[in-house]
Design a protein around this motif. Structure first.
Motif: not given
Length: 320
Positions: A100-106, A108-113, A128-132
């Motif tokens: 959600d924190e990553v998505r908040s920088d985009y 709405e809908g831009a992250f998936e695009q 990979q995010l979980r690994y990090q």
């Protein structure tokens, strides 16, 4: 950290077994029974070479890079398993909050695009995010509490690295840069109104706002006449520089100085902490590898070592 990964790869060449012919297709390695898939390597390899269209690597180079990527993933998997053994795994809620924190920088809908445009699989990205997150958690919650740095140790480091804490005379600027004089002017206006650099850059895609430090002897000749008499808080005229336009807002004009031990303590502590964390992690990793059963596909081994692995397979109790 890099020397730790190199150590891991060298160790794996000695203790790893070759992929069983009956192994499930797509599995390139196993870490204590947990499979690592070729798609995981493909994902990170594609990220490494994003934007390098037209470049055709050699077979040996691809094998080498895949081996390095596999080494990274094995380390991450070992850390993940360690957290699970200690009953502090990365939870689904922690993963969601990070996403959600990553998505908040985009917008709405831009992250998936962006994922679609870059051919990034969402599930691979989440894995990979979980690994990090696991790596961050392991360092902060497992290793960091075991490390102590006393003042005497920090003082000794300061005295033997005095040159690192000598600050040259220079200028601290906010630099607003873009391809249009008008947009740079608008960026300066917004900055003076208190708008954050990130928001300015988001509003004007062709304008960047960042803080820079320049020593007196590194000041570009074309800037000197504009900033020589500049007072803190004041802005230079907009300067044309090749195809760009820039404006410099002086934050501070600093004289040469040597930081005192107290002023330098936070920087010294950071250096010592990073070294101790790296040493402690390497020690943990060596022990973890020795206690683990790690098997990788012979296809990722250099040809000579692949043959040695096959010959060792029947003699090594850890191989299949």
């Amino acid at each position: 950290m890099k020397k730790t990964i190199i150590f891991l790869l060298l160790t794996l060449l000695l203790i790893s077994g070759c992929k069983d012919k009956s192994e499930e297709p797509g599995i390139i390695a196993r870490v204590n029974g947990k499979p690592i898939y070729l798609t995981q390597l493909d994902y990170k390899y594609d990220l490494m070479h994003d934007g390098s269209a037209g470049f055709v690597p050699s077979v040996n180079q691809v094998r080498s890079e895949y081996g390095q990527i596999l080494g990274d993933i094995i380390v991450q998997e070992l850390v993940t398993q360690e957290l699970q053994e200690r009953n502090v795994p990365v939870s689904d809620q922690e993963l969601k909050e990070a996403e959600d924190e990553v998505r908040s920088d985009y917008p709405e809908g831009a992250f998936e695009q962006i994922l679609i445009e870059e051919y990034i699989d969402l599930n691979s990205w989440r894995r990979q995010l979980r690994y990090q997150l696991a790596m961050d958690k392991f360092f902060s919650q497992i290793l960091r509490p075991e490390i102590k740095i006393d003042y005497k140790e920090a003082e000794d480091y300061y005295r033997t690295h005095l040159s690192d804490f000598y600050i040259s005379a220079g200028y601290q600027f906010i630099m607003i840069k873009g391809f249009s004089r008008d947009l740079v002017s608008k960026g300066v206006e917004l900055y003076r109104k208190g708008v954050s650099p990130d928001k300015i850059s988001s509003r004007f895609k062709q304008v960047s706002v960042r803080e820079i430090w320049i020593r007196n002897d590194q000041l570009p000749a074309g800037w000197e006449s504009f900033v020589k008499e500049l007072e803190p808080g004041k802005a230079s005229p907009i300067i044309a520089q090749e195809r760009e336009f820039i404006c410099l807002i002086l934050k501070e004009k600093k004289s040469a100085t040597l930081l005192t031990p107290l002023q330098a303590y936070s920087a010294v502590e950071k250096v010592l902490l990073e070294k101790k964390l790296d040493d402690k992690f390497e020690l943990w990793l060596k022990k973890k590898i020795a206690a683990s059963k790690i098997k990788i596909s012979k296809k990722l081994l250099p040809r000579e070592q692949s043959k040695e692995a096959v010959q060792t397979e029947d003699k090594n109790a850890q191989t299949e």
